[in-house]
Each structure stands twice: as C-alpha cells, then as structure tokens.
Design a protein around this motif. Structure first.
Motif, PDB file in Angstrom:
ATOM      1  N   SER A  29       0.841  -1.204   0.000  1.00  0.00           N
ATOM      2  CA  SER A  29       0.000   0.000   0.000  1.00  0.00           C
ATOM      3  C   SER A  29       0.874   1.251   0.000  1.00  0.00           C
ATOM      4  CB  SER A  29      -0.906   0.002   1.226  1.00  0.00           C
ATOM      5  OG  SER A  29      -0.156   0.336   2.374  1.00  0.00           O
ATOM      6  N   ARG A  30       0.207   2.347   0.173  1.00  0.00           N
ATOM      7  CA  ARG A  30       0.916   3.633   0.226  1.00  0.00           C
ATOM      8  C   ARG A  30       1.273   4.033   1.659  1.00  0.00           C
ATOM      9  NH1 ARG A  30      -0.806   7.205  -4.668  1.00  0.00           N
ATOM     10  NH2 ARG A  30      -1.509   5.576  -6.066  1.00  0.00           N
ATOM     11  N   LYS A  55      -1.166   7.186  12.523  1.00  0.00           N
ATOM     12  CA  LYS A  55      -1.891   8.434  12.266  1.00  0.00           C
ATOM     13  C   LYS A  55      -3.167   8.180  11.477  1.00  0.00           C
ATOM     14  CE  LYS A  55       2.079  11.511  12.365  1.00  0.00           C
ATOM     15  NZ  LYS A  55       2.974  12.376  11.585  1.00  0.00           N
ATOM     16  N   LYS A  56      -3.080   7.343  10.448  1.00  0.00           N
ATOM     17  CA  LYS A  56      -4.240   7.114   9.584  1.00  0.00           C
ATOM     18  C   LYS A  56      -5.315   6.266  10.252  1.00  0.00           C
ATOM     19  CE  LYS A  56      -2.064   7.898   5.168  1.00  0.00           C
ATOM     20  NZ  LYS A  56      -1.932   7.464   3.788  1.00  0.00           N
ATOM     21  N   THR A  57      -4.940   5.397  11.173  1.00  0.00           N
ATOM     22  CA  THR A  57      -5.927   4.555  11.850  1.00  0.00           C
ATOM     23  C   THR A  57      -6.471   5.197  13.116  1.00  0.00           C
ATOM     24  OG1 THR A  57      -4.212   3.409  13.116  1.00  0.00           O
ATOM     25  CG2 THR A  57      -4.926   2.378  11.029  1.00  0.00           C
ATOM     26  N   GLY A  58      -5.738   6.145  13.660  1.00  0.00           N
ATOM     27  CA  GLY A  58      -6.147   6.741  14.928  1.00  0.00           C
ATOM     28  C   GLY A  58      -5.705   5.928  16.130  1.00  0.00           C
ATOM     29  N   LYS A  99      -9.052  -1.176   6.792  1.00  0.00           N
ATOM     30  CA  LYS A  99      -9.693  -0.075   6.078  1.00  0.00           C
ATOM     31  C   LYS A  99      -8.648   0.895   5.512  1.00  0.00           C
ATOM     32  CE  LYS A  99     -13.391   3.269   6.531  1.00  0.00           C
ATOM     33  NZ  LYS A  99     -14.493   3.740   7.316  1.00  0.00           N
ATOM     34  N   VAL A 100      -7.671   1.273   6.319  1.00  0.00           N
ATOM     35  CA  VAL A 100      -6.625   2.200   5.874  1.00  0.00           C
ATOM     36  C   VAL A 100      -5.783   1.586   4.758  1.00  0.00           C
ATOM     37  CG1 VAL A 100      -4.442   3.280   6.600  1.00  0.00           C
ATOM     38  CG2 VAL A 100      -6.498   3.565   7.978  1.00  0.00           C
ATOM     39  N   LEU A 101      -5.475   0.289   4.883  1.00  0.00           N
ATOM     40  CA  LEU A 101      -4.644  -0.375   3.882  1.00  0.00           C
ATOM     41  C   LEU A 101      -5.451  -0.833   2.670  1.00  0.00           C
ATOM     42  CD1 LEU A 101      -2.339  -2.488   6.218  1.00  0.00           C
ATOM     43  CD2 LEU A 101      -1.859  -0.263   5.167  1.00  0.00           C
ATOM     44  N   ASN A 102      -6.763  -0.652   2.742  1.00  0.00           N
ATOM     45  CA  ASN A 102      -7.665  -1.023   1.647  1.00  0.00           C
ATOM     46  C   ASN A 102      -7.544  -2.503   1.283  1.00  0.00           C
ATOM     47  OD1 ASN A 102      -9.714  -0.332  -0.157  1.00  0.00           O
ATOM     48  ND2 ASN A 102      -8.251  -0.028  -1.819  1.00  0.00           N
ATOM     49  N   GLU A 111      -7.625 -10.881   4.599  1.00  0.00           N
ATOM     50  CA  GLU A 111      -6.239 -10.903   4.123  1.00  0.00           C
ATOM     51  C   GLU A 111      -5.260 -10.731   5.279  1.00  0.00           C
ATOM     52  OE1 GLU A 111      -3.391  -8.327   1.191  1.00  0.00           O
ATOM     53  OE2 GLU A 111      -5.411  -8.764   0.504  1.00  0.00           O
ATOM     54  N   LEU A 112      -5.667  -9.995   6.288  1.00  0.00           N
ATOM     55  CA  LEU A 112      -4.789  -9.780   7.450  1.00  0.00           C
ATOM     56  C   LEU A 112      -4.832 -10.951   8.411  1.00  0.00           C
ATOM     57  CD1 LEU A 112      -5.547  -6.033   8.245  1.00  0.00           C
ATOM     58  CD2 LEU A 112      -3.712  -6.976   6.822  1.00  0.00           C
TER      59      LEU A 112
END
Length: 71
Positions: free
Chosen positions: A21-22, A31-34, A60-63, A68-69
């Motif tokens: 991912s990005r 930061k992106k997940t909180g 959700k953040v990693l789309n 898959e996780l």
C-alpha cells in the motif's frame, strides 16, 4: 494455531499489506488509523494482541479485506 503464532502471523500480514500500500511506516499507519503510536508500536514489538477494532481500522486504511490480514 496457538495464540502467539496467530499474533505473529497477523503482524506479518499487516507488514506485507503495508508494503503493498501507500502506507510506508508504522507512524503513518498509526496516524491514519487513529491508533496511538505507542500502542501500535507495543502491539508490534511485544507479545500483545490487536483488538478486532484495530484490525478493522488497519484493513480499512490499507484497503484490504480483513480476511487478508487474518489468514
């Protein structure tokens, strides 16, 4: 699979998904997940477990699908 092996596999799967991912760092993921950075680092570096909600936010953040996780 026992709990410790499952936790290690989950951590590996998260890192693999990050590489695809990005999201390139754990700090960026935090930061992106909180999820507080100290909590995220602890979950990666000590024998602690991610909550179901943590896994949901990370997926959700990693789309990626949660499956898959957790495979």
């Amino acid at each position: 699979m026992d709990r410790e092996k499952y936790a290690e596999k989950l951590k590996t799967n998260i890192l693999v998904a990050m590489a695809k991912s990005r999201v390139s760092t754990k700090m960026e993921l935090a930061k992106k997940t909180g999820i507080p950075p100290t909590s995220l680092y602890t979950k990666f570096n000590k024998p602690s477990n991610f909550t179901a909600y943590d896994v949901y936010k990370i997926a959700k953040v990693l789309n990626v699908p949660i499956s898959e996780l957790t495979k």
